[in-house]
Design an enzyme around this catalytic site. Structure first.
Site, mmCIF file in Angstrom:
data_model
loop_
_atom_site.group_PDB
_atom_site.id
_atom_site.type_symbol
_atom_site.label_atom_id
_atom_site.label_comp_id
_atom_site.label_asym_id
_atom_site.label_seq_id
_atom_site.Cartn_x
_atom_site.Cartn_y
_atom_site.Cartn_z
ATOM 1 N N THR A 12 -6.962 -6.559 18.793
ATOM 2 C CA THR A 12 -5.891 -5.910 19.560
ATOM 3 C C THR A 12 -5.055 -4.958 18.706
ATOM 4 N N ASP A 15 -6.926 -0.783 14.246
ATOM 5 C CA ASP A 15 -8.328 -0.614 13.854
ATOM 6 C C ASP A 15 -9.256 -1.335 14.818
ATOM 7 N N LEU A 80 -10.312 -8.143 10.589
ATOM 8 C CA LEU A 80 -9.209 -7.172 10.582
ATOM 9 C C LEU A 80 -7.859 -7.844 10.836
ATOM 10 N N ALA A 82 -4.450 -9.758 10.542
ATOM 11 C CA ALA A 82 -3.532 -9.960 9.416
ATOM 12 C C ALA A 82 -2.088 -9.763 9.868
ATOM 13 N N SER A 84 0.264 -7.435 8.853
ATOM 14 C CA SER A 84 -0.139 -6.216 8.137
ATOM 15 C C SER A 84 1.035 -5.319 7.751
ATOM 16 N N THR A 127 -7.011 -3.623 0.913
ATOM 17 C CA THR A 127 -6.031 -2.542 1.070
ATOM 18 C C THR A 127 -5.621 -1.900 -0.250
ATOM 19 N N GLU A 129 -2.703 -1.367 -0.955
ATOM 20 C CA GLU A 129 -1.479 -2.054 -1.402
ATOM 21 C C GLU A 129 -1.776 -3.004 -2.568
ATOM 22 N N TYR A 155 2.602 -9.197 1.056
ATOM 23 C CA TYR A 155 1.398 -8.727 1.755
ATOM 24 C C TYR A 155 0.301 -8.347 0.756
ATOM 25 N N LYS A 159 -3.314 -10.145 0.299
ATOM 26 C CA LYS A 159 -4.560 -9.367 0.450
ATOM 27 C C LYS A 159 -5.428 -9.484 -0.797
ATOM 28 N N HIS A 185 -4.203 4.505 7.069
ATOM 29 C CA HIS A 185 -4.833 5.296 8.131
ATOM 30 C C HIS A 185 -4.071 5.061 9.432
ATOM 31 N N ARG A 190 -1.624 3.406 16.336
ATOM 32 C CA ARG A 190 -0.793 2.863 15.264
ATOM 33 C C ARG A 190 0.445 2.195 15.857
HETATM 34 P P1 NAP Z 1 -2.515 -4.094 13.007
HETATM 35 O O1 NAP Z 1 -2.503 -2.983 13.994
HETATM 36 O O2 NAP Z 1 -1.227 -4.649 12.531
HETATM 37 O O3 NAP Z 1 -3.381 -5.285 13.649
HETATM 38 C C1 NAP Z 1 -3.337 -6.589 13.105
HETATM 39 C C2 NAP Z 1 -4.119 -7.521 14.016
HETATM 40 O O4 NAP Z 1 -4.057 -8.836 13.461
HETATM 41 C C3 NAP Z 1 -3.561 -7.620 15.451
HETATM 42 O O5 NAP Z 1 -4.643 -7.675 16.345
HETATM 43 C C4 NAP Z 1 -2.834 -8.956 15.431
HETATM 44 O O6 NAP Z 1 -2.750 -9.577 16.686
HETATM 45 C C5 NAP Z 1 -3.770 -9.750 14.519
HETATM 46 N N1 NAP Z 1 -3.138 -10.968 13.998
HETATM 47 C C6 NAP Z 1 -1.914 -11.091 13.411
HETATM 48 N N2 NAP Z 1 -1.679 -12.375 13.110
HETATM 49 C C7 NAP Z 1 -2.773 -13.092 13.510
HETATM 50 C C8 NAP Z 1 -3.121 -14.456 13.476
HETATM 51 N N3 NAP Z 1 -2.295 -15.387 12.968
HETATM 52 N N4 NAP Z 1 -4.319 -14.844 13.968
HETATM 53 C C9 NAP Z 1 -5.167 -13.917 14.495
HETATM 54 N N5 NAP Z 1 -4.885 -12.594 14.563
HETATM 55 C C10 NAP Z 1 -3.700 -12.192 14.071
HETATM 56 O O7 NAP Z 1 -3.355 -3.698 11.695
HETATM 57 P P2 NAP Z 1 -4.387 -2.472 11.507
HETATM 58 O O8 NAP Z 1 -3.627 -1.276 11.081
HETATM 59 O O9 NAP Z 1 -5.290 -2.414 12.676
HETATM 60 O O10 NAP Z 1 -5.171 -2.965 10.213
HETATM 61 C C11 NAP Z 1 -6.364 -3.762 10.336
HETATM 62 C C12 NAP Z 1 -6.556 -4.532 9.041
HETATM 63 O O11 NAP Z 1 -6.711 -3.614 7.960
HETATM 64 C C13 NAP Z 1 -5.402 -5.427 8.646
HETATM 65 O O12 NAP Z 1 -5.938 -6.553 7.994
HETATM 66 C C14 NAP Z 1 -4.606 -4.596 7.660
HETATM 67 O O13 NAP Z 1 -3.883 -5.412 6.796
HETATM 68 C C15 NAP Z 1 -5.730 -3.859 6.967
HETATM 69 N N6 NAP Z 1 -5.400 -2.527 6.439
HETATM 70 C C16 NAP Z 1 -4.792 -1.608 7.229
HETATM 71 C C17 NAP Z 1 -4.538 -0.339 6.736
HETATM 72 C C18 NAP Z 1 -3.888 0.726 7.583
HETATM 73 O O14 NAP Z 1 -3.404 1.722 7.017
HETATM 74 N N7 NAP Z 1 -3.893 0.574 8.894
HETATM 75 C C19 NAP Z 1 -4.912 -0.026 5.417
HETATM 76 C C20 NAP Z 1 -5.548 -0.995 4.644
HETATM 77 C C21 NAP Z 1 -5.808 -2.250 5.171
HETATM 78 P P3 NAP Z 1 -1.620 -9.138 17.783
HETATM 79 O O15 NAP Z 1 -2.115 -7.836 18.347
HETATM 80 O O16 NAP Z 1 -1.628 -10.261 18.746
HETATM 81 O O17 NAP Z 1 -0.346 -8.971 17.009
HETATM 82 O O1 G4F Z 2 4.112 2.933 7.310
HETATM 83 P P1 G4F Z 2 4.411 1.889 6.311
HETATM 84 O O2 G4F Z 2 5.093 0.662 6.790
HETATM 85 O O3 G4F Z 2 3.034 1.572 5.591
HETATM 86 P P2 G4F Z 2 2.687 0.889 4.179
HETATM 87 O O4 G4F Z 2 3.805 0.063 3.669
HETATM 88 O O5 G4F Z 2 2.190 1.962 3.280
HETATM 89 O O6 G4F Z 2 1.503 -0.101 4.588
HETATM 90 C C1 G4F Z 2 0.444 0.331 5.453
HETATM 91 O O7 G4F Z 2 -0.605 0.825 4.646
HETATM 92 C C2 G4F Z 2 -1.237 -0.145 3.786
HETATM 93 C C3 G4F Z 2 -2.340 0.582 3.006
HETATM 94 O O8 G4F Z 2 -1.791 1.192 1.868
HETATM 95 C C4 G4F Z 2 -1.802 -1.241 4.665
HETATM 96 F F1 G4F Z 2 -2.459 -2.158 3.892
HETATM 97 C C5 G4F Z 2 -0.685 -1.910 5.439
HETATM 98 O O9 G4F Z 2 -1.247 -2.909 6.305
HETATM 99 C C6 G4F Z 2 0.005 -0.867 6.305
HETATM 100 O O10 G4F Z 2 -0.900 -0.420 7.277
HETATM 101 O O11 G4F Z 2 5.311 2.499 5.140
HETATM 102 C C7 G4F Z 2 4.919 3.678 4.442
HETATM 103 C C8 G4F Z 2 6.064 4.146 3.570
HETATM 104 C C9 G4F Z 2 6.660 3.037 2.667
HETATM 105 O O12 G4F Z 2 6.926 3.608 1.433
HETATM 106 C C10 G4F Z 2 7.961 2.670 3.353
HETATM 107 O O13 G4F Z 2 8.955 2.138 2.491
HETATM 108 O O14 G4F Z 2 7.142 4.546 4.412
HETATM 109 C C11 G4F Z 2 8.349 4.005 3.918
HETATM 110 N N1 G4F Z 2 9.334 3.973 5.014
HETATM 111 C C12 G4F Z 2 10.474 4.704 5.047
HETATM 112 N N2 G4F Z 2 11.150 4.452 6.182
HETATM 113 C C13 G4F Z 2 9.258 3.238 6.136
HETATM 114 C C14 G4F Z 2 10.406 3.533 6.868
HETATM 115 N N3 G4F Z 2 8.310 2.375 6.575
HETATM 116 C C15 G4F Z 2 8.498 1.799 7.794
HETATM 117 N N4 G4F Z 2 7.550 0.966 8.277
HETATM 118 N N5 G4F Z 2 9.640 2.057 8.551
HETATM 119 C C16 G4F Z 2 10.617 2.917 8.121
HETATM 120 O O15 G4F Z 2 11.613 3.114 8.821
#
Ligand code: NAP
Ligand code: G4F
Length: 333
Positions: A12, A15, A80, A82, A84, A127, A129, A155, A159, A185, A190
């Site tokens: 859900t 990704d 996927l 987490a 996150s 990730t 991170e 986090y 990870k 991404h 998002r």
């Molecule tokens: P997301 O939109 O936050 O989705 C996270 C998913 O995990 C949601 O479906 C959520 O369910 C589910 N979840 C949370 N807690 C859970 C639990 N206790 N049991 C089962 N499911 C649970 O994250 P995303 O951006 O799609 O990222 C996908 C994965 O890639 C994550 O592991 C994230 O950490 C990793 N990642 C993301 C990025 C990025 O930039 N997007 C980069 C590197 C790695 P609900 O919908 O019910 O909340």
């Molecule tokens: O959008 P963010 O919350 O993403 P962040 O922390 O980079 O993490 C995302 O990318 C990771 C991969 O590198 C994933 F593993 C992780 O699950 C997630 O998808 O924040 C990006 C930047 C940070 O520096 C944060 O401090 O934006 C800065 N920021 C500034 N104002 C903010 C805000 N972040 C959020 N979320 N909200 C703000 O108001």
């Protein structure tokens, strides 16, 4: 020919939505893990993906995962799910450790104890991170698969456990477990708690006169931002490869939040964004990752992975999507 079967945890999420579409286009029978007894995202997800079979379960519940694996009998499992959000992980560190860290172990064990170690290929969502980044660990030409890890949040630490336990199961049991070390991404799915979507939704509302300003944290951090649709194709390619391995997916460019703001506001004809942005310490983190920059050469060479959407196109795509969503709401009134 029998269809390949895939189980996706976190289906859900952002990704999960992209990947469910890709797997269906590739002819898979897709199962998705959904958590909670009345998940508010269920109806919207089912409307978008009517052919995905949802299985209830939580990453912290080993028995539920065993049941989900037994029921779906997957050729491929994409983990996927987490907690996150980096900021949220500082406020909920123990939950983050259970879901984002130990949840990975629970998934791997569900595959192993059900006798599927040789059958089921596993993708682990690692990730950028994990790199964190400090003075001695600057990205240089970009972090790659051999760069040093130094996570800067609960986090990132959770990870890193998931990353190493995945590698350990690969080495100990010969399981096909591949880790994608993905840089940020983004896109139309998002979550609004992440900075890019928070900005593009605010820009759309400001352009329509529905909001005065957006409140953010630090604006100087830099991220390597790509499009989620490109990245889920990379995940899939990792599981089609001839051997399990770790791969960085990134664009090789890094941009500050100020640059993102500037492009997003320009899309709606606003050249000076500064009057529309306020800052509040509530959105700043106890430890920040200053800069992330990835080097995707290995994935490009070995998987033939290419990213198609540029940073400029990504920002525009997100702003236009949020403008269209508002227009849809207005016409529905
Ligand atoms: P997301 O939109 O936050 O989705 C996270 C998913 O995990 C949601 O479906 C959520 O369910 C589910 N979840 C949370 N807690 C859970 C639990 N206790 N049991 C089962 N499911 C649970 O994250 P995303 O951006 O799609 O990222 C996908 C994965 O890639 C994550 O592991 C994230 O950490 C990793 N990642 C993301 C990025 C990025 O930039 N997007 C980069 C590197 C790695 P609900 O919908 O019910 O909340
Ligand atoms: O959008 P963010 O919350 O993403 P962040 O922390 O980079 O993490 C995302 O990318 C990771 C991969 O590198 C994933 F593993 C992780 O699950 C997630 O998808 O924040 C990006 C930047 C940070 O520096 C944060 O401090 O934006 C800065 N920021 C500034 N104002 C903010 C805000 N972040 C959020 N979320 N909200 C703000 O108001």
């Amino acid at each position: 020919m029998t269809k390949k079967r895939a189980l996706v945890t976190g289906v859900t999420g952002q990704d999960g939505n992209h990947l469910a579409s890709l797997l269906q286009d590739e002819g898979y029978e897709v199962y998705g893990l959904i958590r909670g007894q009345n998940n508010p995202k269920r109806a919207e997800f089912e409307a978008r993906h009517p052919h995905v079979r949802l299985v209830e379960g939580d990453l912290t519940d080993p028995a539920a995962l065993i049941r989900a694996v037994d029921l779906s009998d997957p050729d491929e499992l994409y983990n996927l799910g987490a907690v996150s959000h980096v900021g949220y992980s500082f406020k909920n560190p123990s939950l983050t450790e259970s879901v984002t860290g130990k949840g990975v172990l629970n998934v791997l064990e569900a595959v192993r104890v059900t006798g599927r170690s040789e059958r089921t290929r596993v993708y682990q969502a690692s990730t950028s991170e994990m790199f964190g980044g400090l003075d001695y660990n600057r990205p240089g030409a970009g972090y790659d698969e051999d760069s040093l890890f130094h996570p800067r949040s609960p986090y990132g630490v959770a990870k890193l456990y998931g990353h190493w336990i995945s590698r350990n199961y690969r080495e100990s049991y010969g399981m096909f477990v591949s880790c994608g070390i993905l840089f940020n991404h983004e896109g139309e799915f998002r979550g609004p708690e992440f900075v890019t979507r928070k900005i593009t939704q605010a820009v759309a509302r400001i352009a329509r006169g529905m909001q005065e300003y957006v409140v953010l944290g630090d604006l100087w951090p830099k991220r390597d931002w790509g499009y989620a649709g490109d990245y889920v194709r990379g995940m899939w390619k990792m599981l089609q490869h001839d051997r399990p391995d770790d791969f960085v997916l990134a664009t090789g460019e890094t941009h500050s939040i100020e640059e993102f703001l500037s492009l997003a506001f320009r899309t709606v004809g606003i050249d000076d964004w500064t009057p529309y942005v306020k800052q509040d310490a509530a959105f700043m983190r106890p430890a920040e990752v200053d800069i992330l920059l990835g080097n995707p050469a290995k994935a490009e060479e070995q998987l033939g992975w290419v990213r198609e959407v540029s940073f400029e196109k990504l920002v525009e795509l997100m702003v236009r999507h949020d403008l269209d969503a508002l227009a849809g709401l207005e016409s529905a009134r």
